[in-house]
Every structure is written in C-alpha cells, then in structure tokens.
Design a protein around this motif. Sequence first.
Motif, mmCIF file in Angstrom:
data_model
loop_
_atom_site.group_PDB
_atom_site.id
_atom_site.type_symbol
_atom_site.label_atom_id
_atom_site.label_comp_id
_atom_site.label_asym_id
_atom_site.label_seq_id
_atom_site.Cartn_x
_atom_site.Cartn_y
_atom_site.Cartn_z
ATOM 1 N N GLU A 1 0.862 -1.176 0.000
ATOM 2 C CA GLU A 1 0.000 0.000 0.000
ATOM 3 C C GLU A 1 0.899 1.227 0.000
ATOM 4 O OE1 GLU A 1 -4.078 0.693 2.167
ATOM 5 O OE2 GLU A 1 -2.485 1.390 3.504
ATOM 6 N N ARG A 2 0.495 2.245 -0.749
ATOM 7 C CA ARG A 2 1.320 3.450 -0.828
ATOM 8 C C ARG A 2 0.437 4.669 -1.048
ATOM 9 N NH1 ARG A 2 4.137 3.426 -6.853
ATOM 10 N NH2 ARG A 2 2.229 3.057 -8.064
ATOM 11 N N ASP A 3 0.972 5.853 -0.740
ATOM 12 C CA ASP A 3 0.280 7.114 -0.959
ATOM 13 C C ASP A 3 0.556 7.601 -2.376
ATOM 14 O OD1 ASP A 3 -0.823 7.360 1.608
ATOM 15 O OD2 ASP A 3 1.030 8.219 2.400
ATOM 16 N N VAL A 4 -0.504 8.039 -3.037
ATOM 17 C CA VAL A 4 -0.393 8.626 -4.373
ATOM 18 C C VAL A 4 -0.954 10.042 -4.274
ATOM 19 C CG1 VAL A 4 -1.076 8.455 -6.789
ATOM 20 C CG2 VAL A 4 -0.654 6.371 -5.471
ATOM 21 N N THR A 5 -0.116 11.053 -4.563
ATOM 22 C CA THR A 5 -0.471 12.450 -4.311
ATOM 23 C C THR A 5 -0.693 13.201 -5.620
ATOM 24 O OG1 THR A 5 0.837 12.436 -2.274
ATOM 25 C CG2 THR A 5 0.273 14.590 -3.196
ATOM 26 N N TYR A 6 -1.778 13.999 -5.646
ATOM 27 C CA TYR A 6 -2.114 14.829 -6.796
ATOM 28 C C TYR A 6 -2.125 16.275 -6.332
ATOM 29 C CZ TYR A 6 -3.858 10.280 -8.159
ATOM 30 O OH TYR A 6 -3.951 8.934 -8.404
ATOM 31 N N GLY A 7 -1.368 17.142 -6.989
ATOM 32 C CA GLY A 7 -1.350 18.548 -6.598
ATOM 33 C C GLY A 7 -0.845 18.719 -5.179
ATOM 34 N N ASP A 8 -1.490 19.617 -4.446
ATOM 35 C CA ASP A 8 -1.006 19.966 -3.112
ATOM 36 C C ASP A 8 -1.681 19.196 -1.990
ATOM 37 O OD1 ASP A 8 0.707 21.895 -4.223
ATOM 38 O OD2 ASP A 8 -0.921 23.378 -4.272
ATOM 39 N N ASN A 9 -2.942 18.789 -2.189
ATOM 40 C CA ASN A 9 -3.662 18.259 -1.023
ATOM 41 C C ASN A 9 -4.557 17.066 -1.319
ATOM 42 O OD1 ASN A 9 -5.546 19.539 -2.520
ATOM 43 N ND2 ASN A 9 -6.175 21.032 -0.956
ATOM 44 N N GLN A 10 -4.411 16.434 -2.463
ATOM 45 C CA GLN A 10 -5.241 15.277 -2.798
ATOM 46 C C GLN A 10 -4.373 14.029 -2.803
ATOM 47 O OE1 GLN A 10 -6.734 17.012 -6.496
ATOM 48 N NE2 GLN A 10 -8.809 16.892 -5.683
ATOM 49 N N THR A 11 -4.707 13.077 -1.932
ATOM 50 C CA THR A 11 -3.900 11.870 -1.783
ATOM 51 C C THR A 11 -4.798 10.640 -1.773
ATOM 52 O OG1 THR A 11 -2.220 13.050 -0.502
ATOM 53 C CG2 THR A 11 -2.223 10.660 -0.325
ATOM 54 N N ASP A 12 -4.370 9.633 -2.492
ATOM 55 C CA ASP A 12 -5.041 8.330 -2.516
ATOM 56 C C ASP A 12 -4.181 7.298 -1.818
ATOM 57 O OD1 ASP A 12 -7.305 9.006 -3.834
ATOM 58 O OD2 ASP A 12 -6.768 8.066 -5.742
ATOM 59 N N LYS A 13 -4.842 6.294 -1.242
ATOM 60 C CA LYS A 13 -4.156 5.078 -0.800
ATOM 61 C C LYS A 13 -4.368 4.025 -1.881
ATOM 62 C CE LYS A 13 -2.593 5.713 3.527
ATOM 63 N NZ LYS A 13 -1.182 5.474 3.922
ATOM 64 N N ARG A 14 -3.292 3.539 -2.450
ATOM 65 C CA ARG A 14 -3.392 2.533 -3.506
ATOM 66 C C ARG A 14 -2.381 1.419 -3.275
ATOM 67 N NH1 ARG A 14 -4.134 5.433 -9.459
ATOM 68 N NH2 ARG A 14 -5.927 6.751 -8.919
ATOM 69 N N THR A 15 -2.674 0.271 -3.844
ATOM 70 C CA THR A 15 -1.663 -0.777 -3.862
ATOM 71 C C THR A 15 -0.609 -0.416 -4.908
ATOM 72 O OG1 THR A 15 -2.766 -2.110 -5.560
ATOM 73 C CG2 THR A 15 -3.398 -2.513 -3.262
ATOM 74 N N GLY A 16 0.586 -0.937 -4.726
ATOM 75 C CA GLY A 16 1.652 -0.746 -5.702
ATOM 76 C C GLY A 16 1.786 -1.949 -6.610
ATOM 77 N N PHE A 17 0.721 -2.708 -6.744
ATOM 78 C CA PHE A 17 0.724 -3.889 -7.601
ATOM 79 C C PHE A 17 -0.681 -4.088 -8.160
ATOM 80 C CE2 PHE A 17 -0.618 -5.251 -3.456
ATOM 81 C CZ PHE A 17 -1.591 -6.220 -3.681
ATOM 82 N N TRP A 18 -0.769 -4.836 -9.261
ATOM 83 C CA TRP A 18 -2.048 -5.194 -9.866
ATOM 84 C C TRP A 18 -1.951 -6.641 -10.315
ATOM 85 C CZ3 TRP A 18 -6.402 -1.975 -10.808
ATOM 86 C CH2 TRP A 18 -7.424 -2.550 -11.573
ATOM 87 N N PHE A 19 -2.797 -7.507 -9.762
ATOM 88 C CA PHE A 19 -2.822 -8.923 -10.124
ATOM 89 C C PHE A 19 -4.064 -9.196 -10.966
ATOM 90 C CE2 PHE A 19 -0.249 -10.533 -6.189
ATOM 91 C CZ PHE A 19 0.874 -9.897 -6.691
ATOM 92 N N HIS A 20 -3.833 -9.611 -12.197
ATOM 93 C CA HIS A 20 -4.919 -9.918 -13.129
ATOM 94 C C HIS A 20 -4.916 -11.412 -13.431
ATOM 95 C CE1 HIS A 20 -7.664 -9.511 -16.553
ATOM 96 N NE2 HIS A 20 -6.818 -10.239 -17.270
ATOM 97 N N VAL A 21 -6.095 -12.001 -13.547
ATOM 98 C CA VAL A 21 -6.228 -13.426 -13.852
ATOM 99 C C VAL A 21 -6.934 -13.586 -15.196
ATOM 100 C CG1 VAL A 21 -7.166 -15.648 -13.137
ATOM 101 C CG2 VAL A 21 -6.328 -14.038 -11.415
ATOM 102 N N ASP A 22 -6.222 -14.165 -16.168
ATOM 103 C CA ASP A 22 -6.835 -14.528 -17.441
ATOM 104 C C ASP A 22 -7.467 -15.908 -17.262
ATOM 105 O OD1 ASP A 22 -7.571 -15.215 -19.981
ATOM 106 O OD2 ASP A 22 -5.557 -15.113 -20.857
ATOM 107 N N GLY A 23 -8.764 -15.910 -17.000
ATOM 108 C CA GLY A 23 -9.478 -17.161 -16.755
ATOM 109 C C GLY A 23 -10.409 -17.520 -17.893
ATOM 110 N N ALA A 24 -9.944 -17.334 -19.126
ATOM 111 C CA ALA A 24 -10.794 -17.494 -20.313
ATOM 112 C C ALA A 24 -11.655 -18.752 -20.246
ATOM 113 C CB ALA A 24 -9.924 -17.501 -21.568
ATOM 114 N N LEU A 25 -11.047 -19.896 -19.956
ATOM 115 C CA LEU A 25 -11.808 -21.142 -19.795
ATOM 116 C C LEU A 25 -11.944 -21.519 -18.329
ATOM 117 C CD1 LEU A 25 -13.169 -23.744 -20.806
ATOM 118 C CD2 LEU A 25 -10.885 -24.743 -21.012
ATOM 119 N N GLY A 26 -10.827 -21.525 -17.610
ATOM 120 C CA GLY A 26 -10.809 -22.074 -16.253
ATOM 121 C C GLY A 26 -11.676 -21.342 -15.257
ATOM 122 N N ALA A 27 -11.831 -20.018 -15.415
ATOM 123 C CA ALA A 27 -12.616 -19.253 -14.440
ATOM 124 C C ALA A 27 -14.084 -19.634 -14.465
ATOM 125 C CB ALA A 27 -12.457 -17.751 -14.688
#
Length: 419
Positions: free
Chosen positions: A168-194
């Motif tokens: 988890e990390r802080d992502v800052t926009y401009g002077d006073n806008q901050t998001d909490k976001r993960t620093g990773f993205w896990f995607h699952v291609d489950g075309a058949l198996g899902a």
Amino acid sequence: MGSTEGNLYGMWNGRDYLGGKKILIDEQLVMRSGVMVSSPRFVYQKAVLPADSPNAYTPIAFFSEDTHYSISKAMTMLSIQTFYAEGEEKYPGECPLNNGTWPAEVPSHESGAMNIDSLSVLVEFFASRGYPIIVCFNYGTTFKGAYDDVSYACRKLKPILEKYNLLERDVTYGDNQTDKRTGFWFHVDGALGAAYMPFIEMAYLSSRVATKGPTFDFRLPMVHSIAMSGHKWIGAPVPCGVFMTRVKYQMLPPEIPEYIGSPDTTFAGSRNGLSPMLLWDNIARHSYEDQIQKALDLEQLAAYAEDKLLYLQNEVLHTDLFVARTKLALTVRFKRANEKLCRKYSLSNEDLGGRRFSHIFLMEHVTTELVDQLIEDLSLEDAFAPQEDVMTFTVDPSVRASTKNRVAFVPSEGRGFHG
C-alpha cells in the motif's frame, strides 16, 4: 469480444492505476440556451512523481511463457513495459536468473503453470528499485490447460511487496489530494478455467472428485481483476466475455455519456446486447448441480482420452508419443499428427522443447466414439508428422532487431495460433 478484450481492459486499468492516474473534476463555461453557464469537466491527471523514486509510476509487467498472445498484444497497444524490455534496456546482464540473461517471459513448469519461485525473484529485482508490479496469471493455459497457483503467488509475493512499500502506498495529486493505492495489480486470465473450475471445487467439497484447482478469485484480497470467456465453457455461439474487478480499483469514466444513461465502464463503447442474454439463458437453464455434473463428465472424458493415447503409445505402437495431461486440464497433448489428421480433427499444434505436439480439447461436443476414431486413425502408418521438421530459423545480422528499445516479444505461432 471475449477474454482478449477483458485482458486488454484489465491491463489498461492496471497501467493507469499503478501509473498514478486519476479522474479529477474541474469546471468549464458552456453556452446553453444563449447563456454561458458553469458545467463540470473531468480531467485525467497524473500524480506527482516523488523526487526520491523515479520509477514509482512506471509499472512493470510479468507473465509466463505459456500466456496467451493477447497479453503481448495488450503490452504493445498500451505501451506497458515488460520486465524483459526494462531489464534489457536498463539492467543488461543483471537478471537474477539465467546467469544474468533476461528471459522473454517468466519460466513455466512442465505442466504449463507459472514458476512462482522464479516470478518472486524477478519481482523482487524490480520492486527493490521502486517499480510497481503487474502480474498476469493464467487459469487454464491455451495449450496445456494449466492453472497458475495464484494463491501461492499471493503468499510468496506479499512479504516482498510489503518490504518495498508496494503493498500500500500514498499517491499524491497537486497539493492536497492523496489516494491510498496498492503498488501492484494482479490480473487473472481465466478465459476457460474461471468458468469451469468453480464447479470442480464444488464437486471436491462434496467429495465427488479427489482434487481441485488453486484458488484464483476474489477470495484472495490481492486479486484486482479477472477475465473469462462466454463462448468457451458456457458455449455462447458468438465471441463474448466478462470482465470483473473490485469497485474500488475501477477507473472512473472520463466523461458522462448522458445519452446512454450509464457510465462508460468498458473498453469498447458499443457492445452486443445479445451476448449477456445468451449467458443469462444458459445460467438460468442449468443449475449448479447440472454444471457440476458437466464438469465431472468432461473430466472423465479427458481421462478417457489420456488413457486411450497411453494405451496406443505403450501397448500398440511401442513408441513415445509424448502423451501428457496437466492435472484437471480438459486438454491432452501428444506427438504431432500429420497434416491430414490435423485438418480432419481441427487439431491445434505447437512446438515445445524441441518436440512437435498436437492437442485435443475435451468439450461437450466430443464423445468417446470420436476419441476412439482419432485413436484408430493415429494407429495407422505415417499418422504422425516427422519430428525432424521442427522449425529452425536464423536471422541475418543485418536485419536483426536491435536489443535496445524493445517492448515485448510478439508470438507468431502456438498459444492459440494453429501451427
């Protein structure tokens, strides 16, 4: 359009989420009924890059050597850096695997599943340098039908991501806008198996089958998105698919399309309204018990095909036909058949590890009689393609691609292409 579009949309969301992008609101003056009035306007804005972390918003993608070619297409369309491209460009000879040589993709096991231990080593190399991480997992690979162990990957990667402040990390926009976001993205291609493996798990929980696949879905808090096809397991007559993500990770639409009365939350604007009706109709007509029985029947059919091929190999021809089936896969692979049989049975082919393979998928249209007919044809003289015809190719140095500024390798055969 199926899981290709789902994968593309997942990578787009992952790229912008990890790239520190956000839809912010502004205002504009517009003329309405002859009067200038204030109206909302949305701004696609990028976060402020930390001075001490130049790679903070440069996501690096990881996927295995058994991954469907749609992921490579997504990398090139969206200009997402793969670990191979970034490693070749900025860290030549520094790969923590292969004596410093960067592999094009994360190595796979013989089964076709991603080598999670190799993945963790590669991820740590880039996480330690401040890069956010995208991992594309497979749940039912194209040729071998393998299932990546997403659950084990989450357990293995979590301490690495935590160590380098990417859980988890802080992502800052401009002077006073901050998001909490993960620093990773896990995607699952489950075309058949899902669409298929949840019913195998239900059968397992009721003691009707001895094993189940690894957990891959949103029961794992680290999974961000999943794509699956509607024309594979469900059997819709037109290509279609479903993309799933958690609402908190969804990128807000860049505009309000008032004329359709809903936010634009897909990759394409216009979509086929018949497809969801076809999916609903199938789901409404078939209970969980129906789906479980269908899954068990096809598992039994896949085992039947494997046994028949092994009998042909060991008791009839007395020669190695390379027969193999990944656990719980609906596909069985074997020595490549000749061109006539490949056309007759619509066999897909691929060269793997210096050997030429064909494979069959055991879906609802396949019967034991059809399997028996294939086995009978394979027992005839010259039923198999010559193994010495494995393609070799040498590029003239004068036209060979430079090792600089590479984005990704683009598969030209296998992984869904017909060999």
